[in-house]
Design a protein around this motif. Sequence first.
Motif, PDB file in Angstrom:
ATOM      1  N   GLU A   1       0.802  -1.218   0.000  1.00  0.00           N
ATOM      2  CA  GLU A   1       0.000   0.000   0.000  1.00  0.00           C
ATOM      3  C   GLU A   1       0.838   1.272   0.000  1.00  0.00           C
ATOM      4  OE1 GLU A   1      -2.713  -0.102   3.222  1.00  0.00           O
ATOM      5  OE2 GLU A   1      -3.776  -1.899   2.516  1.00  0.00           O
ATOM      6  N   ASP A   2       2.081   1.190   0.445  1.00  0.00           N
ATOM      7  CA  ASP A   2       2.923   2.398   0.495  1.00  0.00           C
ATOM      8  C   ASP A   2       3.591   2.600  -0.860  1.00  0.00           C
ATOM      9  OD1 ASP A   2       4.287   0.034   0.791  1.00  0.00           O
ATOM     10  OD2 ASP A   2       5.908   0.953   1.978  1.00  0.00           O
ATOM     11  N   THR A   3       2.811   3.004  -1.855  1.00  0.00           N
ATOM     12  CA  THR A   3       3.318   3.138  -3.229  1.00  0.00           C
ATOM     13  C   THR A   3       3.279   4.561  -3.729  1.00  0.00           C
ATOM     14  OG1 THR A   3       1.095   2.702  -4.072  1.00  0.00           O
ATOM     15  CG2 THR A   3       2.576   0.809  -3.800  1.00  0.00           C
ATOM     16  N   GLY A   4       2.619   5.461  -3.035  1.00  0.00           N
ATOM     17  CA  GLY A   4       2.446   6.806  -3.562  1.00  0.00           C
ATOM     18  C   GLY A   4       1.144   6.990  -4.304  1.00  0.00           C
ATOM     19  N   LEU A   5       0.413   5.904  -4.529  1.00  0.00           N
ATOM     20  CA  LEU A   5      -0.902   6.020  -5.167  1.00  0.00           C
ATOM     21  C   LEU A   5      -1.902   6.597  -4.180  1.00  0.00           C
ATOM     22  CD1 LEU A   5      -1.027   2.572  -7.016  1.00  0.00           C
ATOM     23  CD2 LEU A   5      -0.632   4.807  -8.053  1.00  0.00           C
ATOM     24  N   TYR A   6      -2.912   7.278  -4.693  1.00  0.00           N
ATOM     25  CA  TYR A   6      -3.953   7.829  -3.839  1.00  0.00           C
ATOM     26  C   TYR A   6      -4.635   6.682  -3.080  1.00  0.00           C
ATOM     27  CZ  TYR A   6      -3.615  12.337  -6.248  1.00  0.00           C
ATOM     28  OH  TYR A   6      -3.173  13.531  -6.749  1.00  0.00           O
ATOM     29  N   PRO A   7      -4.882   6.839  -1.790  1.00  0.00           N
ATOM     30  CA  PRO A   7      -5.536   5.768  -1.031  1.00  0.00           C
ATOM     31  C   PRO A   7      -7.027   5.705  -1.342  1.00  0.00           C
ATOM     32  CG  PRO A   7      -5.143   7.655   0.389  1.00  0.00           C
ATOM     33  CD  PRO A   7      -4.490   7.985  -0.934  1.00  0.00           C
ATOM     34  N   LEU A   8      -7.652   4.648  -0.825  1.00  0.00           N
ATOM     35  CA  LEU A   8      -9.094   4.474  -1.013  1.00  0.00           C
ATOM     36  C   LEU A   8      -9.862   5.642  -0.403  1.00  0.00           C
ATOM     37  CD1 LEU A   8      -9.752   0.674  -0.298  1.00  0.00           C
ATOM     38  CD2 LEU A   8     -10.054   1.883  -2.460  1.00  0.00           C
ATOM     39  N   GLY A   9     -10.889   6.062  -1.103  1.00  0.00           N
ATOM     40  CA  GLY A   9     -11.729   7.144  -0.616  1.00  0.00           C
ATOM     41  C   GLY A   9     -11.239   8.520  -0.990  1.00  0.00           C
ATOM     42  N   SER A  10     -10.056   8.618  -1.592  1.00  0.00           N
ATOM     43  CA  SER A  10      -9.511   9.927  -1.962  1.00  0.00           C
ATOM     44  C   SER A  10     -10.315  10.538  -3.094  1.00  0.00           C
ATOM     45  CB  SER A  10      -8.047   9.789  -2.394  1.00  0.00           C
ATOM     46  OG  SER A  10      -7.267   9.247  -1.347  1.00  0.00           O
ATOM     47  N   VAL A  11     -10.457  11.866  -3.038  1.00  0.00           N
ATOM     48  CA  VAL A  11     -11.129  12.605  -4.105  1.00  0.00           C
ATOM     49  C   VAL A  11     -10.056  13.114  -5.063  1.00  0.00           C
ATOM     50  CG1 VAL A  11     -12.590  14.566  -4.662  1.00  0.00           C
ATOM     51  CG2 VAL A  11     -13.025  13.235  -2.584  1.00  0.00           C
ATOM     52  N   ILE A  12     -10.207  12.785  -6.335  1.00  0.00           N
ATOM     53  CA  ILE A  12      -9.179  13.086  -7.333  1.00  0.00           C
ATOM     54  C   ILE A  12      -9.825  13.888  -8.454  1.00  0.00           C
ATOM     55  CG2 ILE A  12      -7.432  12.115  -8.869  1.00  0.00           C
ATOM     56  CD1 ILE A  12      -7.626   9.530  -7.221  1.00  0.00           C
ATOM     57  N   ARG A  13      -9.103  14.890  -8.906  1.00  0.00           N
ATOM     58  CA  ARG A  13      -9.510  15.653 -10.079  1.00  0.00           C
ATOM     59  C   ARG A  13      -8.333  15.665 -11.042  1.00  0.00           C
ATOM     60  NH1 ARG A  13     -13.651  19.086 -11.206  1.00  0.00           N
ATOM     61  NH2 ARG A  13     -13.324  20.543 -12.926  1.00  0.00           N
ATOM     62  N   PHE A  14      -8.439  14.947 -12.149  1.00  0.00           N
ATOM     63  CA  PHE A  14      -7.343  14.826 -13.106  1.00  0.00           C
ATOM     64  C   PHE A  14      -7.196  16.127 -13.889  1.00  0.00           C
ATOM     65  CE2 PHE A  14      -8.678  10.466 -12.350  1.00  0.00           C
ATOM     66  CZ  PHE A  14      -7.456   9.831 -12.125  1.00  0.00           C
ATOM     67  N   LEU A  15      -5.976  16.621 -13.891  1.00  0.00           N
ATOM     68  CA  LEU A  15      -5.690  17.883 -14.576  1.00  0.00           C
ATOM     69  C   LEU A  15      -5.718  17.667 -16.080  1.00  0.00           C
ATOM     70  CD1 LEU A  15      -2.727  19.148 -12.371  1.00  0.00           C
ATOM     71  CD2 LEU A  15      -5.159  19.706 -12.181  1.00  0.00           C
ATOM     72  N   PRO A  16      -6.366  18.583 -16.805  1.00  0.00           N
ATOM     73  CA  PRO A  16      -6.439  18.419 -18.268  1.00  0.00           C
ATOM     74  C   PRO A  16      -5.092  18.583 -18.957  1.00  0.00           C
ATOM     75  CG  PRO A  16      -7.405  20.518 -17.604  1.00  0.00           C
ATOM     76  CD  PRO A  16      -7.116  19.770 -16.340  1.00  0.00           C
ATOM     77  N   ILE A  17      -4.084  19.145 -18.254  1.00  0.00           N
ATOM     78  CA  ILE A  17      -2.782  19.348 -18.905  1.00  0.00           C
ATOM     79  C   ILE A  17      -1.965  18.059 -18.909  1.00  0.00           C
ATOM     80  CG2 ILE A  17      -2.752  21.789 -18.345  1.00  0.00           C
ATOM     81  CD1 ILE A  17      -0.899  21.128 -16.005  1.00  0.00           C
ATOM     82  N   THR A  18      -2.361  17.063 -18.138  1.00  0.00           N
ATOM     83  CA  THR A  18      -1.632  15.793 -18.107  1.00  0.00           C
ATOM     84  C   THR A  18      -2.172  14.875 -19.186  1.00  0.00           C
ATOM     85  OG1 THR A  18      -3.159  14.795 -16.530  1.00  0.00           O
ATOM     86  CG2 THR A  18      -1.313  16.058 -15.628  1.00  0.00           C
ATOM     87  N   PRO A  19      -1.365  13.916 -19.655  1.00  0.00           N
ATOM     88  CA  PRO A  19      -1.867  12.959 -20.661  1.00  0.00           C
ATOM     89  C   PRO A  19      -3.090  12.205 -20.167  1.00  0.00           C
ATOM     90  CG  PRO A  19       0.526  12.844 -20.488  1.00  0.00           C
ATOM     91  CD  PRO A  19       0.080  13.728 -19.376  1.00  0.00           C
ATOM     92  N   MET A  20      -3.100  11.850 -18.884  1.00  0.00           N
ATOM     93  CA  MET A  20      -4.255  11.113 -18.369  1.00  0.00           C
ATOM     94  C   MET A  20      -5.504  11.978 -18.409  1.00  0.00           C
ATOM     95  SD  MET A  20      -2.640   9.041 -15.131  1.00  0.00           S
ATOM     96  CE  MET A  20      -1.876  10.540 -14.480  1.00  0.00           C
ATOM     97  N   GLY A  21      -5.420  13.239 -17.921  1.00  0.00           N
ATOM     98  CA  GLY A  21      -6.578  14.119 -17.924  1.00  0.00           C
ATOM     99  C   GLY A  21      -7.086  14.409 -19.320  1.00  0.00           C
ATOM    100  N   ALA A  22      -6.146  14.670 -20.273  1.00  0.00           N
ATOM    101  CA  ALA A  22      -6.568  14.949 -21.644  1.00  0.00           C
ATOM    102  C   ALA A  22      -7.203  13.719 -22.283  1.00  0.00           C
ATOM    103  CB  ALA A  22      -5.353  15.413 -22.459  1.00  0.00           C
ATOM    104  N   GLY A  23      -6.623  12.544 -22.032  1.00  0.00           N
ATOM    105  CA  GLY A  23      -7.193  11.331 -22.611  1.00  0.00           C
ATOM    106  C   GLY A  23      -8.573  11.026 -22.062  1.00  0.00           C
ATOM    107  N   LEU A  24      -8.761  11.256 -20.757  1.00  0.00           N
ATOM    108  CA  LEU A  24     -10.053  10.983 -20.157  1.00  0.00           C
ATOM    109  C   LEU A  24     -11.114  11.921 -20.691  1.00  0.00           C
ATOM    110  CD1 LEU A  24      -9.051  10.271 -16.460  1.00  0.00           C
ATOM    111  CD2 LEU A  24      -9.691   8.634 -18.220  1.00  0.00           C
ATOM    112  N   ARG A  25     -10.765  13.161 -20.921  1.00  0.00           N
ATOM    113  CA  ARG A  25     -11.736  14.106 -21.478  1.00  0.00           C
ATOM    114  C   ARG A  25     -12.167  13.684 -22.870  1.00  0.00           C
ATOM    115  NH1 ARG A  25     -12.830  18.948 -19.224  1.00  0.00           N
ATOM    116  NH2 ARG A  25     -11.752  19.461 -17.287  1.00  0.00           N
ATOM    117  N   ARG A  26     -11.242  13.106 -23.642  1.00  0.00           N
ATOM    118  CA  ARG A  26     -11.585  12.611 -24.982  1.00  0.00           C
ATOM    119  C   ARG A  26     -12.207  11.215 -24.932  1.00  0.00           C
ATOM    120  NH1 ARG A  26      -6.243  14.411 -25.830  1.00  0.00           N
ATOM    121  NH2 ARG A  26      -5.576  12.223 -25.924  1.00  0.00           N
TER     122      ARG A  26
END
Length: 894
Positions: free
Chosen positions: A404-429
């Motif tokens: 669990e100590d990986t740096g990933l967001y833990p369970l229950g975390s609220v996340i907002r993917f930034l559109p400037i990142t590849p993940m955020g841009a891909g998700l918007r598309r």
Amino acid sequence: MAGRYGRPRSVLRMRTVAGQVFLLQVAIVVLLVAAALTALVLESRADSKREARNRSVAVAQTFANAPGMEKALASPDPTAVLQPRAEAARKGSGVDFVVVLNRQGIRYTHPLTNRIGKKFVGNLQPALAGHVSTETINGTIGPLVQAVVPVFGRDGKVVGMVSAGITIERVSGVVTGQLPLLFGSAGGILLVTTGGTALVSRRLRRQTHGLGPTEMTRMYEHHDAVLHAVREGVLIVGGEGRLLLANDEARRLLGLSADVEGRSVTELGLDPVATALLVSGRAATDEVHPIGDRLLAVNQRPTDQDGGPPGSVATLRDTTDLRALTGRADVARGRLKLLYDAGAEIGTTLDVVRTCEELADFAATRLADFVTVDLAEAVLRGEEPTATGAGGTMRRMAFSGPREDTGLYPLGSVIRFLPITPMGAGLRRGEAVLQADLGALSDWQQQNPVRARQLLECGIHSMIAVPLRARGVVLGVAMFWRSQQPAPFEDEDLSLAEELVARAAVSIDNARRYTREHTMAVTLQRSLLPRGLPEQNAIDAAYRYLPAQAGLGGLGGVGGDWFDIIPLPGARVALVVGDVVGHGLHAAATMGRLRTAVHNFSTLDLPPDELLWHLDELVAGIDQEEALDGADAGVTGATCLYAIYDPVSGRCTMARAGHLQPVIVHQDGSAAFADVAGGPPLGLGGLPFETTEVQLPENSRLVLYTDGLVEDRHRDIDEGLGLLRRTLADLADRTPEETCEAVLRVLVPERARDDIALLVGRTRRLDAADVAEWEVPSDPSAVSRIRVDVTGKLAEWDLTEASFTTELILSELVTNAIRYATGPIGVRLVRDRALICEVSDRSSTSPHLRQAATTDEGGRGLFLVSQFADRWGTRYTRDGKVIWTEQTLLAPRD
């Protein structure tokens, strides 16, 4: 095709197989029709003789048994008496003659008068012996059938005879008239049969392409030559697993001998896998099997489709050169198996969170090392997310990985993917993103640089992010991470992840929609069920309602079970429990309609059996309405138990419609099922409902419930009923609330499969000092005396302020009873939460409130009663009726 061989296509020349078959079928049909006509003609002749014999016997017997026959024969001139009768009978029956004879055979009657008195021609001995005889003779009028019947006297001896006869021509004329129709029908049958034969022959000609026997033989030879010339092996296996045909190429590829046909496939010495394939006869497309030193691609199709013979046809193609691709085929097979396993392990429940966890757990052991699943907030609420839902806030709902100590967001975390990142841009598309080398830091770390460094430090080196899309809407995102597996994600891994997430997204969307429907159904049901107990002093009640667990019962586990406690006039109370078969919104809505109907019918103060009868009529009407609307689900199958408890007398009247019997628990700890007469479920109609009356001592428990409490897949209903009775017997000293809790704890499993409604009522009795009764004689002077008695009782109860109103009400009601009713008149006062006044008589006529005119001398009494009383009404009893009123007390008794 027939033209290729110089043969015309005409069926008339009968050179084709179809033409020859047509000629043979027509010949058979003609013979059958001719034989049928011959049989019908012979049968008609036999029927003519039989009809002539039957008619002559019937006419002769009727005339011989006519009244006055013996007297006519003994008269001085029998001919004068019998000749008119005989002629009338002959004309009326349609026979040719009716002749009356004496014992010597001398005619008394005859159509030709010159033959009267002459000897009858025929055999008379059977008739003289008392028997009926018939014979066929050639008379002067042609071939005929005559019958001779004896005439018996009062002493049983033969005093004469009657003979009736009819020519065969007269009877056969009817049959002869039908011969044209018969021959016409035969011709029509011949024509229709010939036409059908022609259609069959035409189809046969299309299937044989108009070929004759010679041409078909030649074509078979051509096909056989081609079969053995092709460079692809052909095997035909019969339904019993024997090899019917193998061409030369198949023998070469498989190393078979020339005499292999007719042997079992298991005796050919092939690879076990290939042998199993050929024996099974299943369809196969380009399945690669190693046979010897060759790699053969096998295609197989069954031959029993469309009415064909049992067996299969397999073709073999040498693909030894493709051996190098076997490894990649194994990889593809493994990926297909992975997707198949995913379909069985992901989406096993209609729970959004559980489905996300199943996706994460499955992919973490098959495709990646760490898997996270994030969902839009709207999805968690069961709402419809927008098409751009990926740009909104998401919550991490599932995480799976070895640490669990990986740096990933833990369970229950609220996340907002930034559109400037590849993940955020891909998700918007709505497109998947592959980051094969996270160490290159290609803008992905801008989401959270601190966490990005922690990810790299714990060894995560590759990532795939795939949007969860369903019906064109982004529900969330699934992210796959690798750390322990050294190989980075590739394009093939990306396509596999997309397929895996696409299947999971459908399950998540179904669960989301289920959550929405469940919320709607639960809201509807909660709004239709009682939200509390009404104020009353008749019973101390407690209830429980448990819907079926989601995914086990029906839609959202919401069903049609309901219960109710309804205060009735006279300090009484009605206890109701019902069940509508099925689950979902339809069952809940139907339950609400039935509960409302019970409330409305109870205001009429009907006995339980009459109330169930009205409810049965209502359900039947609902079923008819839904049938007219084309609805698939009806209400038939609903059950109900209705009980009325009177705390003054302690009597409880009950009736049930297809429902389980209630349980009565006495103070001594004994518990038994009330023997309430059963009735059919609501909506079936046809059978009456019966009312059962029991006497309940104070502090008795009356327990009403639905079948979900005692039915379970792990036990029989009789076992559940026995367990309920024993449990209630052990809880005799508990309060209704404690009884409900204990019963549910003992009988209900962890995940109930059906709705449960439980209602427990502990009976109370009104103190005798709170009830006063008088019998009033049918005398107007008695009204003043009853007013005095009532005033005294109210003063005793410290209710002097209600004396004037009560005197006015009772004066009007008692006066009306004396004036219009019959039999003894009773007056009862009950002090409860309200002051209850009841006037009973033997009349079944109910008074009606009306608006009296200014010139009317009467008609204002009930109007005054309705103005001074808070409530008033009429209740019918077995002996008559009770008119009651209620007046609110300033300090109601609890």
